[in-house]
Design a protein around this motif. Sequence first.
Motif, short mmCIF file in Angstrom:
data_model
loop_
_atom_site.label_atom_id
_atom_site.label_comp_id
_atom_site.label_asym_id
_atom_site.label_seq_id
_atom_site.Cartn_x
_atom_site.Cartn_y
_atom_site.Cartn_z
N GLY A 129 -65.14 -35.07 19.48
CA GLY A 129 -66.22 -34.13 19.55
C GLY A 129 -67.51 -34.72 19.05
N SER A 130 -68.54 -33.96 19.20
CA SER A 130 -69.87 -34.37 18.79
C SER A 130 -70.11 -33.98 17.33
CB SER A 130 -70.91 -33.70 19.69
OG SER A 130 -72.20 -34.09 19.33
N ILE A 131 -70.67 -34.90 16.55
CA ILE A 131 -70.96 -34.65 15.14
C ILE A 131 -72.42 -34.97 14.88
CG2 ILE A 131 -70.47 -35.34 12.76
CD1 ILE A 131 -67.69 -36.20 13.72
N GLN B 178 -71.92 -39.38 17.69
CA GLN B 178 -71.25 -39.80 18.93
C GLN B 178 -72.17 -40.67 19.78
OE1 GLN B 178 -70.34 -36.55 21.62
NE2 GLN B 178 -68.34 -37.44 22.05
N ASN C 182 -77.05 -37.60 16.25
CA ASN C 182 -75.76 -37.35 16.86
C ASN C 182 -74.92 -38.60 16.70
OD1 ASN C 182 -73.70 -37.46 19.05
ND2 ASN C 182 -74.49 -35.40 19.42
#
Length: 117
Positions: free
Chosen positions: A1-3, A17, A15
């Motif tokens: 997922g995106s963090i 990712q 971000n």
Amino acid sequence: GSINVLGEGTSATTNLQQGLAKSWCHALDNASIEDSFNISSFEDVSTGSIKTTYTNNMGNDDYAASGLARQTSGGDDAFLRISNVFSTSQTRYVCVDNGGTARDGETQTPVTHGDLA
């Protein structure tokens, strides 16, 4: 997922990712991969010219590619420069010495940043 991560001393977020390397490898001059991430093959195309092929393709050909090479014999340093061959599935690099002459590096370490498909 995106963090999303809070930047140093600011309220700006990054971000995580998006900032990760999407591929890298450490290869020897005989095109053998010592260690890698998202590289399915490393090919010695010709003197000084190498090609990396990705296990998982890039989302487009607008990614950032860079790399280093090491040459210990002969007394000349060597470095990788990116050729004009970019695609979503592979990148070609040219290893050159300080004078700009193509030569095989003893080790090459290409890295790619961008978006995966």
